[in-house]
Structure formats: C-alpha cells, structure tokens
Design a protein around this motif. Sequence first.
Motif, PDB file in Angstrom:
ATOM      1  N   PRO A 140       0.703  -1.160  -0.095  1.00  0.00           N
ATOM      2  CA  PRO A 140      -0.170  -0.056   0.030  1.00  0.00           C
ATOM      3  C   PRO A 140       1.027   1.205  -0.103  1.00  0.00           C
ATOM      4  CG  PRO A 140       0.015  -1.016   2.236  1.00  0.00           C
ATOM      5  CD  PRO A 140       0.829  -1.862   1.335  1.00  0.00           C
ATOM      6  N   GLY A 141       0.373   2.135  -0.959  1.00  0.00           N
ATOM      7  CA  GLY A 141       1.604   3.485  -1.266  1.00  0.00           C
ATOM      8  C   GLY A 141       1.669   4.143   0.037  1.00  0.00           C
ATOM      9  N   GLY A 142       0.899   4.332   0.741  1.00  0.00           N
ATOM     10  CA  GLY A 142       0.973   5.304   1.723  1.00  0.00           C
ATOM     11  C   GLY A 142       1.725   4.597   3.028  1.00  0.00           C
ATOM     12  N   SER A 143       1.652   3.291   2.942  1.00  0.00           N
ATOM     13  CA  SER A 143       2.201   2.529   4.227  1.00  0.00           C
ATOM     14  C   SER A 143       3.596   2.315   4.168  1.00  0.00           C
ATOM     15  CB  SER A 143       1.308   1.357   4.455  1.00  0.00           C
ATOM     16  OG  SER A 143       0.148   1.703   4.883  1.00  0.00           O
ATOM     17  N   VAL A 144       4.029   2.050   2.723  1.00  0.00           N
ATOM     18  CA  VAL A 144       5.409   1.624   2.580  1.00  0.00           C
ATOM     19  C   VAL A 144       6.327   2.904   2.623  1.00  0.00           C
ATOM     20  CG1 VAL A 144       4.852  -0.615   1.486  1.00  0.00           C
ATOM     21  CG2 VAL A 144       5.312   1.549   0.003  1.00  0.00           C
ATOM     22  N   GLY A 145       5.887   4.047   2.753  1.00  0.00           N
ATOM     23  CA  GLY A 145       6.882   5.134   2.647  1.00  0.00           C
ATOM     24  C   GLY A 145       6.344   6.253   1.855  1.00  0.00           C
ATOM     25  N   GLY A 146       5.201   6.185   1.169  1.00  0.00           N
ATOM     26  CA  GLY A 146       4.775   7.244   0.431  1.00  0.00           C
ATOM     27  C   GLY A 146       5.853   7.817  -0.592  1.00  0.00           C
ATOM     28  N   PRO A 147       5.612   9.035  -1.125  1.00  0.00           N
ATOM     29  CA  PRO A 147       6.552   9.655  -2.071  1.00  0.00           C
ATOM     30  C   PRO A 147       7.880   9.555  -1.717  1.00  0.00           C
ATOM     31  CG  PRO A 147       4.538  11.239  -1.948  1.00  0.00           C
ATOM     32  CD  PRO A 147       4.627  10.045  -0.903  1.00  0.00           C
ATOM     33  N   GLU A 148       8.390   9.372  -0.670  1.00  0.00           N
ATOM     34  CA  GLU A 148       9.707   9.601  -0.335  1.00  0.00           C
ATOM     35  C   GLU A 148      10.431   8.102  -0.575  1.00  0.00           C
ATOM     36  OE1 GLU A 148      11.793  11.885   0.682  1.00  0.00           O
ATOM     37  OE2 GLU A 148      10.156  13.331   0.331  1.00  0.00           O
ATOM     38  N   PHE A 149       9.538   7.139  -0.394  1.00  0.00           N
ATOM     39  CA  PHE A 149       9.915   5.853  -0.870  1.00  0.00           C
ATOM     40  C   PHE A 149      10.183   5.766  -2.571  1.00  0.00           C
ATOM     41  CE2 PHE A 149       8.587   1.665  -2.478  1.00  0.00           C
ATOM     42  CZ  PHE A 149       9.740   0.675  -1.802  1.00  0.00           C
ATOM     43  N   VAL A 150       9.142   6.276  -3.248  1.00  0.00           N
ATOM     44  CA  VAL A 150       9.214   6.366  -4.707  1.00  0.00           C
ATOM     45  C   VAL A 150      10.695   7.077  -5.099  1.00  0.00           C
ATOM     46  CG1 VAL A 150       8.592   6.992  -6.797  1.00  0.00           C
ATOM     47  CG2 VAL A 150       6.973   6.289  -4.983  1.00  0.00           C
ATOM     48  N   LYS A 151      11.076   8.151  -4.505  1.00  0.00           N
ATOM     49  CA  LYS A 151      12.070   8.711  -4.557  1.00  0.00           C
ATOM     50  C   LYS A 151      13.378   8.028  -4.394  1.00  0.00           C
ATOM     51  CE  LYS A 151      10.489  13.624  -3.731  1.00  0.00           C
ATOM     52  NZ  LYS A 151      10.607  14.643  -2.652  1.00  0.00           N
ATOM     53  N   SER A 152      13.561   7.485  -3.242  1.00  0.00           N
ATOM     54  CA  SER A 152      14.453   6.334  -2.895  1.00  0.00           C
ATOM     55  C   SER A 152      14.881   5.232  -3.838  1.00  0.00           C
ATOM     56  CB  SER A 152      14.125   5.904  -1.401  1.00  0.00           C
ATOM     57  OG  SER A 152      14.325   6.918  -0.206  1.00  0.00           O
ATOM     58  N   VAL A 153      13.715   4.765  -4.294  1.00  0.00           N
ATOM     59  CA  VAL A 153      13.930   3.778  -5.491  1.00  0.00           C
ATOM     60  C   VAL A 153      14.392   4.160  -6.626  1.00  0.00           C
ATOM     61  CG1 VAL A 153      12.678   2.090  -6.579  1.00  0.00           C
ATOM     62  CG2 VAL A 153      12.018   2.312  -4.356  1.00  0.00           C
ATOM     63  N   LEU A 154      13.929   5.371  -6.964  1.00  0.00           N
ATOM     64  CA  LEU A 154      14.361   5.758  -8.295  1.00  0.00           C
ATOM     65  C   LEU A 154      15.814   6.305  -8.347  1.00  0.00           C
ATOM     66  CD1 LEU A 154      11.094   7.590  -9.675  1.00  0.00           C
ATOM     67  CD2 LEU A 154      11.922   5.618 -10.422  1.00  0.00           C
ATOM     68  N   PRO A 156      18.780   5.089  -7.143  1.00  0.00           N
ATOM     69  CA  PRO A 156      19.596   3.988  -7.863  1.00  0.00           C
ATOM     70  C   PRO A 156      19.069   3.468  -9.153  1.00  0.00           C
ATOM     71  CG  PRO A 156      18.855   3.156  -5.616  1.00  0.00           C
ATOM     72  CD  PRO A 156      18.156   4.326  -5.760  1.00  0.00           C
ATOM     73  N   CYS A 157      17.911   3.195  -9.172  1.00  0.00           N
ATOM     74  CA  CYS A 157      16.983   2.760 -10.156  1.00  0.00           C
ATOM     75  C   CYS A 157      16.120   3.413 -11.059  1.00  0.00           C
ATOM     76  CB  CYS A 157      16.197   1.505  -9.604  1.00  0.00           C
ATOM     77  SG  CYS A 157      17.249   0.246  -8.809  1.00  0.00           S
ATOM     78  N   PRO A 158      16.717   4.431 -11.791  1.00  0.00           N
ATOM     79  CA  PRO A 158      15.762   5.524 -12.368  1.00  0.00           C
ATOM     80  C   PRO A 158      15.010   4.988 -13.713  1.00  0.00           C
ATOM     81  CG  PRO A 158      18.174   5.809 -13.058  1.00  0.00           C
ATOM     82  CD  PRO A 158      18.021   4.796 -11.878  1.00  0.00           C
ATOM     83  N   TRP A 159      15.215   3.638 -14.066  1.00  0.00           N
ATOM     84  CA  TRP A 159      14.498   2.865 -15.255  1.00  0.00           C
ATOM     85  C   TRP A 159      13.347   2.394 -14.471  1.00  0.00           C
ATOM     86  CZ3 TRP A 159      19.317   1.401 -13.420  1.00  0.00           C
ATOM     87  CH2 TRP A 159      19.382   0.403 -12.593  1.00  0.00           C
ATOM     88  N   SER A 160      13.088   2.302 -13.152  1.00  0.00           N
ATOM     89  CA  SER A 160      11.684   1.471 -12.973  1.00  0.00           C
ATOM     90  C   SER A 160      10.521   2.635 -13.014  1.00  0.00           C
ATOM     91  CB  SER A 160      11.894   1.551 -11.205  1.00  0.00           C
ATOM     92  OG  SER A 160      12.899   0.648 -10.754  1.00  0.00           O
ATOM     93  N   ARG A 161       9.667   1.819 -13.165  1.00  0.00           N
ATOM     94  CA  ARG A 161       8.133   2.678 -13.499  1.00  0.00           C
ATOM     95  C   ARG A 161       7.237   2.200 -12.388  1.00  0.00           C
ATOM     96  NH1 ARG A 161       9.033   1.249 -19.156  1.00  0.00           N
ATOM     97  NH2 ARG A 161       9.825   2.682 -20.532  1.00  0.00           N
ATOM     98  N   ILE A 162       6.919   3.271 -11.692  1.00  0.00           N
ATOM     99  CA  ILE A 162       6.295   2.818 -10.662  1.00  0.00           C
ATOM    100  C   ILE A 162       4.581   3.452 -10.565  1.00  0.00           C
ATOM    101  CG2 ILE A 162       6.023   3.405  -7.994  1.00  0.00           C
ATOM    102  CD1 ILE A 162       9.171   3.063  -8.002  1.00  0.00           C
ATOM    103  N   MET A 163       3.791   2.616 -10.045  1.00  0.00           N
ATOM    104  CA  MET A 163       2.201   3.150  -9.872  1.00  0.00           C
ATOM    105  C   MET A 163       1.834   2.897  -8.536  1.00  0.00           C
ATOM    106  SD  MET A 163      -1.179   1.647 -11.844  1.00  0.00           S
ATOM    107  CE  MET A 163      -0.763  -0.169 -11.323  1.00  0.00           C
ATOM    108  N   PRO A 164       1.939   3.848  -7.955  1.00  0.00           N
ATOM    109  CA  PRO A 164       1.425   3.533  -6.408  1.00  0.00           C
ATOM    110  C   PRO A 164      -0.042   3.422  -6.119  1.00  0.00           C
ATOM    111  CG  PRO A 164       1.657   5.850  -6.687  1.00  0.00           C
ATOM    112  CD  PRO A 164       2.201   5.223  -7.766  1.00  0.00           C
TER     113      PRO A 164
END
Length: 223
Positions: A140-154, A156-164
Amino acid sequence: MAHDRMAVLTAMMDQGVIPVFYHPDAEVCRKVIQACADGGAKCIEFTNRGDFAAQVFLDVARHFAKADPSVIMGVGSIVDAPTAGIYIANGAKFVVGPLLNPDVAKVCNRRKIPYSPGCGSMSEIGFAEELGCEIVKVFPGGSVGGPEFVKSVLGPCPWSRIMPTGGVDASEASLRAWFSAGVVCVGIGSNLITKELLVAQDYKGIETKVRDTIALIRSIRGK
C-alpha cells in the motif's frame, strides 16, 4: 480495437490515473466505466472482489467490446495464476495484484498482458522487473513510505516505472507529491469514484471528477 501490450502500457502512463472500481451489479459497472472513459480514463481496473466477480467482468467486457472498443478493461486484486487466466480469457487487457506472484507473471507474459504486481521493497521491485513487469505497483503506497519511498527507489534505479495505489487521492497536494517523486501513474479507488457519487447515481459527476483529475495530473507534469 486491438490493445497490445505496448499500447496498454502507453495508455496507462499517458492517462496518469487508473480508476479502481468494483460493484456486483454489471449495469452499475457499465455506467461507471463509461463515465470514466468519457472523462478521459479509458484504462479502468476492475477489482476481483465478491462472489462471481469474474462473471460480472465478462458481462462488462463483452459490453464494451461492442459499445466502446477504446475502453481498456484491466483486473486488480489478482493473487494467483488460475484467477489471472480466467480474467485474461474473459477479456482483461492488464492484470494488477496486491502482491508479487511469479506464476501470474508467467501467465501474463505468455499472453503479452501487462502485469503490475504489488511491491513494498526495492528487492520486490527488482524481482518484478526481472519477471518482465514494466509498471510495478507500490502497495500500500501510503504505508510503505509514500512519495519518499519512490524517490529512494528511483535514485539508484531511475529506469523503474512505479504506480502507487493506496494512500493516493485526487487532491492537488497528493498528486503533486507523488508525481514530483517520479511515479508514471497512480491508482485511485474510492477517493476518485466516491461513495457519495455512487449512491446519488451521479455518473456525470464521476465523469467530471475523472476529467478534472486527469487535467490536474497533466498540469503537474507540465503537459
């Protein structure tokens, strides 16, 4: 209208928001989905919930195959391969799940159907991508870290395409935070197709809310 894998993925990203919806009444589903499509959201995620949900999906998919072939019907809440296979046979053009199941990925890849599994860690996202998932759902997007989690993933992995999905609403503040973090689209359920609109059978209101949300996302993206 044929919807191949690449066309569906492109439509999901261009649309920016995937309405997430389920109702046991096929007629209500048809009206809500048509309202979403009229509002610019041709890709809709029908959630696999309730008894005989697959039959409701089949009825609705058959309707749109004739009435409006531009509608792209997808299915959500898929956790196992047999269920994925049933929905694909019933016309699903993309499959979404709350968790990652490699067997579902195999079924979808065999049929060239996009699969967006729910992931909550970088390791899960990486594994999903190894299985061929182009757009990975964060749930669940809000529970795993929200937008900050997405920033953290992208980072080192800028190629990832994420849909929360989960923790996203149709407000400017929420959408701006997620898209600024780098998501390619978001899934929104009852925060978009609200209980109030459904109870009032305000399908024009649903259309307007979807249209306004898509316009807001395009504004945030600078399009």
